[in-house]
Each structure stands twice: as C-alpha cells, then as structure tokens.
Design a protein around this motif. Structure first.
Motif, PDB file in Angstrom:
ATOM      1  N   ASP A 156       2.094   2.150 -13.916  1.00 46.33           N
ATOM      2  CA  ASP A 156       3.448   1.747 -14.319  1.00 46.33           C
ATOM      3  C   ASP A 156       4.529   2.502 -13.550  1.00 46.33           C
ATOM      4  O   ASP A 156       5.637   1.992 -13.368  1.00 46.33           O
ATOM      5  CB  ASP A 156       3.644   1.966 -15.820  1.00 46.33           C
ATOM      6  N   HIS A 157       4.212   3.712 -13.098  1.00 49.42           N
ATOM      7  CA  HIS A 157       5.199   4.526 -12.388  1.00 49.42           C
ATOM      8  C   HIS A 157       5.131   4.351 -10.874  1.00 49.42           C
ATOM      9  O   HIS A 157       5.828   5.061 -10.145  1.00 49.42           O
ATOM     10  CB  HIS A 157       5.023   6.001 -12.764  1.00 49.42           C
ATOM     11  N   LEU A 158       4.308   3.427 -10.409  1.00 50.21           N
ATOM     12  CA  LEU A 158       4.255   3.152  -8.974  1.00 50.21           C
ATOM     13  C   LEU A 158       5.466   2.331  -8.544  1.00 50.21           C
ATOM     14  O   LEU A 158       5.954   1.489  -9.310  1.00 50.21           O
ATOM     15  CB  LEU A 158       2.982   2.369  -8.618  1.00 50.21           C
ATOM     16  N   PRO A 159       5.927   2.498  -7.303  1.00 49.40           N
ATOM     17  CA  PRO A 159       6.910   1.558  -6.752  1.00 49.40           C
ATOM     18  C   PRO A 159       6.300   0.157  -6.699  1.00 49.40           C
ATOM     19  O   PRO A 159       5.077   0.007  -6.616  1.00 49.40           O
ATOM     20  CB  PRO A 159       7.168   2.104  -5.339  1.00 49.40           C
ATOM     21  N   SER A 160       7.128  -0.859  -6.743  1.00 45.14           N
ATOM     22  CA  SER A 160       6.626  -2.236  -6.847  1.00 45.14           C
ATOM     23  C   SER A 160       5.707  -2.617  -5.701  1.00 45.14           C
ATOM     24  O   SER A 160       4.708  -3.318  -5.895  1.00 45.14           O
ATOM     25  CB  SER A 160       7.796  -3.221  -6.931  1.00 45.14           C
ATOM     26  N   HIS A 161       6.014  -2.138  -4.463  1.00 48.83           N
ATOM     27  CA  HIS A 161       5.171  -2.524  -3.331  1.00 48.83           C
ATOM     28  C   HIS A 161       3.766  -1.934  -3.453  1.00 48.83           C
ATOM     29  O   HIS A 161       2.786  -2.558  -3.050  1.00 48.83           O
ATOM     30  CB  HIS A 161       5.813  -2.099  -2.012  1.00 48.83           C
ATOM     31  N   LEU A 162       3.652  -0.742  -4.044  1.00 50.23           N
ATOM     32  CA  LEU A 162       2.327  -0.152  -4.231  1.00 50.23           C
ATOM     33  C   LEU A 162       1.573  -0.821  -5.374  1.00 50.23           C
ATOM     34  O   LEU A 162       0.335  -0.867  -5.366  1.00 50.23           O
ATOM     35  CB  LEU A 162       2.443   1.352  -4.485  1.00 50.23           C
ATOM     36  N   LYS A 163       2.292  -1.337  -6.356  1.00 49.08           N
ATOM     37  CA  LYS A 163       1.633  -2.068  -7.449  1.00 49.08           C
ATOM     38  C   LYS A 163       0.898  -3.295  -6.900  1.00 49.08           C
ATOM     39  O   LYS A 163      -0.245  -3.567  -7.268  1.00 49.08           O
ATOM     40  CB  LYS A 163       2.658  -2.499  -8.495  1.00 49.08           C
ATOM     41  N   HIS A 164       1.559  -4.035  -6.014  1.00 54.05           N
ATOM     42  CA  HIS A 164       0.924  -5.215  -5.408  1.00 54.05           C
ATOM     43  C   HIS A 164      -0.319  -4.816  -4.618  1.00 54.05           C
ATOM     44  O   HIS A 164      -1.369  -5.469  -4.707  1.00 54.05           O
ATOM     45  CB  HIS A 164       1.906  -5.936  -4.485  1.00 54.05           C
ATOM     46  N   CYS A 165      -0.193  -3.731  -3.851  1.00 55.71           N
ATOM     47  CA  CYS A 165      -1.308  -3.296  -3.000  1.00 55.71           C
ATOM     48  C   CYS A 165      -2.501  -2.855  -3.836  1.00 55.71           C
ATOM     49  O   CYS A 165      -3.650  -3.185  -3.521  1.00 55.71           O
ATOM     50  CB  CYS A 165      -0.860  -2.157  -2.084  1.00 55.71           C
ATOM     51  N   PHE A 166      -2.250  -2.118  -4.915  1.00 53.84           N
ATOM     52  CA  PHE A 166      -3.350  -1.657  -5.767  1.00 53.84           C
ATOM     53  C   PHE A 166      -4.027  -2.829  -6.472  1.00 53.84           C
ATOM     54  O   PHE A 166      -5.265  -2.921  -6.494  1.00 53.84           O
ATOM     55  CB  PHE A 166      -2.839  -0.654  -6.799  1.00 53.84           C
ATOM     56  N   ALA A 167      -3.249  -3.726  -7.050  1.00 52.12           N
ATOM     57  CA  ALA A 167      -3.825  -4.863  -7.778  1.00 52.12           C
ATOM     58  C   ALA A 167      -4.690  -5.720  -6.862  1.00 52.12           C
ATOM     59  O   ALA A 167      -5.703  -6.290  -7.293  1.00 52.12           O
ATOM     60  CB  ALA A 167      -2.711  -5.704  -8.401  1.00 52.12           C
ATOM     61  N   TRP A 187      -3.104  -6.477   3.256  1.00 52.06           N
ATOM     62  CA  TRP A 187      -1.779  -6.256   2.671  1.00 52.06           C
ATOM     63  C   TRP A 187      -0.682  -6.838   3.569  1.00 52.06           C
ATOM     64  O   TRP A 187       0.254  -7.476   3.078  1.00 52.06           O
ATOM     65  CB  TRP A 187      -1.530  -4.758   2.473  1.00 52.06           C
ATOM     66  N   ILE A 188      -0.826  -6.610   4.868  1.00 53.76           N
ATOM     67  CA  ILE A 188       0.176  -7.123   5.814  1.00 53.76           C
ATOM     68  C   ILE A 188       0.196  -8.646   5.783  1.00 53.76           C
ATOM     69  O   ILE A 188       1.262  -9.275   5.748  1.00 53.76           O
ATOM     70  CB  ILE A 188      -0.117  -6.606   7.235  1.00 53.76           C
ATOM     71  N   ALA A 189      -0.976  -9.250   5.795  1.00 52.09           N
ATOM     72  CA  ALA A 189      -1.071 -10.719   5.799  1.00 52.09           C
ATOM     73  C   ALA A 189      -0.424 -11.328   4.559  1.00 52.09           C
ATOM     74  O   ALA A 189       0.131 -12.425   4.609  1.00 52.09           O
ATOM     75  CB  ALA A 189      -2.528 -11.152   5.903  1.00 52.09           C
ATOM     76  N   GLN A 190      -0.478 -10.614   3.429  1.00 55.03           N
ATOM     77  CA  GLN A 190       0.099 -11.110   2.184  1.00 55.03           C
ATOM     78  C   GLN A 190       1.596 -10.818   2.067  1.00 55.03           C
ATOM     79  O   GLN A 190       2.244 -11.232   1.110  1.00 55.03           O
ATOM     80  CB  GLN A 190      -0.632 -10.503   0.981  1.00 55.03           C
ATOM     81  N   GLY A 191       2.134 -10.066   3.026  1.00 49.46           N
ATOM     82  CA  GLY A 191       3.551  -9.752   2.982  1.00 49.46           C
ATOM     83  C   GLY A 191       3.898  -8.580   2.087  1.00 49.46           C
ATOM     84  O   GLY A 191       5.079  -8.391   1.735  1.00 49.46           O
ATOM     85  N   PHE A 192       2.907  -7.769   1.716  1.00 52.64           N
ATOM     86  CA  PHE A 192       3.164  -6.620   0.845  1.00 52.64           C
ATOM     87  C   PHE A 192       3.806  -5.452   1.595  1.00 52.64           C
ATOM     88  O   PHE A 192       4.438  -4.599   0.988  1.00 52.64           O
ATOM     89  CB  PHE A 192       1.861  -6.127   0.204  1.00 52.64           C
ATOM     90  N   VAL A 193       3.612  -5.402   2.912  1.00 57.00           N
ATOM     91  CA  VAL A 193       4.086  -4.270   3.709  1.00 57.00           C
ATOM     92  C   VAL A 193       5.437  -4.631   4.325  1.00 57.00           C
ATOM     93  O   VAL A 193       5.556  -5.624   5.049  1.00 57.00           O
ATOM     94  CB  VAL A 193       3.069  -3.910   4.817  1.00 57.00           C
ATOM     95  N   LYS A 194       6.449  -3.820   4.026  1.00 55.46           N
ATOM     96  CA  LYS A 194       7.808  -4.089   4.491  1.00 55.46           C
ATOM     97  C   LYS A 194       8.184  -3.132   5.621  1.00 55.46           C
ATOM     98  O   LYS A 194       8.032  -1.918   5.488  1.00 55.46           O
ATOM     99  CB  LYS A 194       8.803  -3.925   3.338  1.00 55.46           C
ATOM    100  N   GLN A 195       8.673  -3.680   6.708  1.00 57.71           N
ATOM    101  CA  GLN A 195       9.026  -2.879   7.886  1.00 57.71           C
ATOM    102  C   GLN A 195      10.505  -2.492   7.805  1.00 57.71           C
ATOM    103  O   GLN A 195      11.370  -3.106   8.407  1.00 57.71           O
ATOM    104  CB  GLN A 195       8.739  -3.645   9.172  1.00 57.71           C
ATOM    105  N   LEU A 196      10.791  -1.421   7.071  1.00 55.73           N
ATOM    106  CA  LEU A 196      12.159  -0.940   6.926  1.00 55.73           C
ATOM    107  C   LEU A 196      12.575  -0.089   8.113  1.00 55.73           C
ATOM    108  O   LEU A 196      13.758   0.038   8.407  1.00 55.73           O
ATOM    109  CB  LEU A 196      12.288  -0.141   5.623  1.00 55.73           C
ATOM    110  N   ASN A 197      11.585   0.505   8.769  1.00 56.34           N
ATOM    111  CA  ASN A 197      11.857   1.356   9.930  1.00 56.34           C
ATOM    112  C   ASN A 197      11.285   0.683  11.178  1.00 56.34           C
ATOM    113  O   ASN A 197      10.073   0.641  11.364  1.00 56.34           O
ATOM    114  CB  ASN A 197      11.233   2.736   9.732  1.00 56.34           C
ATOM    115  N   PRO A 198      12.150   0.163  12.078  1.00 63.73           N
ATOM    116  CA  PRO A 198      11.666  -0.560  13.268  1.00 63.73           C
ATOM    117  C   PRO A 198      10.804   0.287  14.198  1.00 63.73           C
ATOM    118  O   PRO A 198      10.033  -0.256  14.996  1.00 63.73           O
ATOM    119  CB  PRO A 198      12.964  -0.976  13.974  1.00 63.73           C
TER     120      PRO A 198
END
Length: 364
Positions: A156-167, A187-198
C-alpha cells in the motif's frame, strides 16, 4: 507410473534415506497413504520431513506431534529490523521506541519483519513512522492468519508505478527463477516504466524499479552480482500470494481447462499453455506468457495461431518459447501493439521466419 515406482524402489530399496517434502498443501489422506506405500522399502532409520503451512496436512502426514515453528526471539527480531530500517539513518531513540512497538505486531516472522522494515526505511520523519504505527498497523491483528494483510501494508505504501510492476509478477509460477532483464522488458512493453530523465534508458530506469522493490523486501535470492545481464531472483510464496491478491482478476495463471473457462473477460495478463487459449473468453489481452510444462502436450498448430492473432489485437507481450512449431503466420504483423515477442527454444523454426525480427522487437 509403474516404471517410476520401480525406479523409486530401486533408489531407496534397503538404503537409509532422508526425504524432505517442502511446502506441501495436498490434504487428501488417500494420496498420502499411496505415497507412503512407495517409501516403505528403505532401511531402518529412514526419515521423511514434511514442511507445510496447513495444520491439516501436518496431522495427515505425521504419526508424531508436529513441530510448530516459532517466530524469532525478541533480540533476533530487533537485530533484523534494525539492520534494514536503520540502514541509511542514525539510530534515534524516538525511532527506536516506535520501531519496537511496530515490531511487536510482526509476530517474529522474518519475512514480515524484512518487508515492514523495508517500507519504513523510506520514511524519513518520526511523524511518518508514528502514522504508520497508529493508523495502518493498528488495524492488523497479530495472529498468523493476518500475515498477508501485514505484508500488504508495504504494498500500500509503494508508489503507483511500483505497484503495477509488483502485481505483474503474479504471472510467474511459484518458486520460478525470474530473469530480471526479461521482467524489466515486460514492464517496459506494458508501459509501466516512465522515462522522466532523457539521459537514462528505459532499461536503466526499469532496473532502478527492480532495485527499489528488492530493497523493500519484495524479492529474494537475488544474484550476487548487481549487474544488468544474467541477474535472477525469486519471490517468497507469501509474496506471490500477495501479488495474486493485489492483481485480482486482471492476471491469471491458466494451467487447466477448468481455470481457462472460468477466467473473466477483464483479465489482461495470463500465463497459459497455448492449447488452452481457445477456452479463454477475454478479448483484450495485453500479455500472453508460456512457461514450458512437459506434463502437457506442447504444440502450436495453425488454428491456435489464427485464434491468437484474430482475437488478441491488443497484445503487447507474446512469449511462446519451448514449443514445437515450424512456421509463424505472416498475419502476426496484425498485432500492431506488440512490443515483445519471444520465440526462443523452438528448434525447428525455419530460419526464413526470422525475417519477422524487422517488424517487431523479437527474441528468437
């Protein structure tokens, strides 16, 4: 079966042996009796150890009083908690007081201690620790039946992006050796990984996601080298149960006709024997994995290929390794959302079919 029984008797006949049956859940008394009949040929002094989380299994399999494992001692429990929770902070007396109160709720269970301590290690203020103790943890009972609920606090205390990856890890069978590089590619194929840093690749960011989950105690048996290629890990059975719980109806492991027909249309990710896919009702699959199971008939005919391509146009991950097929239909190019295709282990796949690599990111 007769040959297997004969081989077993040949192995243990007249010999003193120790047999460990780990994590047993089968509660059928008749099946246990049948197994015992195959094991009576050993020499005097032979022993069988059964481990289980089911009291019924313990009673069925044992003529003696089961040995119930207790939790860690207070000193050992605190030592483990302190090592993880205070790894990157000085040991403040106020944190120690709150930590020991939280530890009382962990019941001495090492996995729970590691997971809760891992979650707290990312909380930097006394207020956050007190809130965790007084709010989330206060709702959890100390008895053994609430272990999963206690573990869920960390989820429950995970950031949302890590919740998707764990599930998503729910798709792996229990005790399966997970290849971290492949998991990150899923994870990348499902769009769970966000590229915030180019300046970082998606693979590098995904690997950071994995390290974050591992540091919080969601994985175990992680390889000694913390490098990218070749790294493997596993999930504890209770963590797998937690992943299954939080994934809900969106993910499923399908290993029988009955399960295949019961999986709902909302399911988006499955691990399945391809021969069962025609029984699946959903139309919006995003993941189809296949983990070879040599007890089933491994085949991949044109009918199954056509069914997959016609019905699952939203597929992003398709892993069909270790199957016996020669050709890939050209219509596979209709899977326009496909980002990960694994056809490895198909030894008779015609080399001309490798031309599909230019259409999709493939593993052949």
């Amino acid at each position: 079966m007769d040959q297997l029984q004969s081989q077993l008797r040949g192995k243990i006949g007249g010999k003193k042996y120790l047999l460990v049956l780990d994590d047993i859940w089968n509660e059928e008394w008749e099946e246990w009796v049948s197994l015992k009949e195959l094991l009576v040929g050993g020499a005097k002094g032979s022993r069988i150890i059964v481990t289980t989380r089911s009291l019924r299994v313990a009673k069925i399999t044992s003529k003696c009083q089961p040995y119930v494992l207790k939790g860690l001692s207070d000193d050992d429990a605190w030592s483990l908690f302190k090592e993880i929770a205070f790894e990157q902070r000085s040991i403040n007396p106020t944190f120690v007081k709150i930590g020991k109160q939280i530890l009382e709720r962990c019941g001495g269970v090492p996995l729970v201690i590691r997971t809760i301590a891992g979650a707290l290690s990312f909380k930097e203020t006394e207020k956050e620790w007190s809130s965790f103790k007084d709010n989330e943890l206060a709702r959890i009972s100390q008895n053994e039946g609430k272990i999963l609920a206690t573990l869920k606090l960390s989820y429950d205390h995970l950031p949302s992006h890590l919740k998707h990856c764990f599930a998503y890890c729910r798709l792996y069978p229990k005790d399966h050796k997970i290849h971290v590089q492949t998991l990150v590619q899923f994870w990348i194929a499902q769009g769970f990984v966000k590229q915030l840093n180019p300046s970082q690749s998606l693979e590098e960011i995904g690997f950071v996601y994995f390290k974050d989950l591992n540091e919080r105690g969601f994985f175990q048996e992680v390889g000694e080298r913390y490098s990218w290629e070749g790294l493997t890990c596993k999930m504890h059975d209770l963590m797998h149960d937690l992943a299954e719980s939080v994934a809900g109806t969106e993910s499923s492991i399908v290993d029988s006709n009955e399960i295949a027909s019961k999986v709902g249309e909302k399911c988006r990710h499955i691990s399945i024997d391809p021969s069962l896919i025609v029984l699946f009702k959903g139309k919006k699959l995003r993941t189809m994995l296949h983990f070879p199971n040599y007890e089933r008939n491994q085949n991949m005919n044109d009918e199954i290929w056509d069914f997959i391509i016609s019905n699952y146009r939203c597929l992003r991950v398709l892993e069909l390794n270790g199957l016996d097929f020669k050709m890939i239909p050209r219509s596979i190019c209709k899977l326009k959302h496909l980002r990960y295709l694994d056809l490895s282990g198909n030894l008779i796949l015609r080399s001309s079919q490798r031309a599909f690599a230019r259409y999709k990111i493939c593993k052949l």
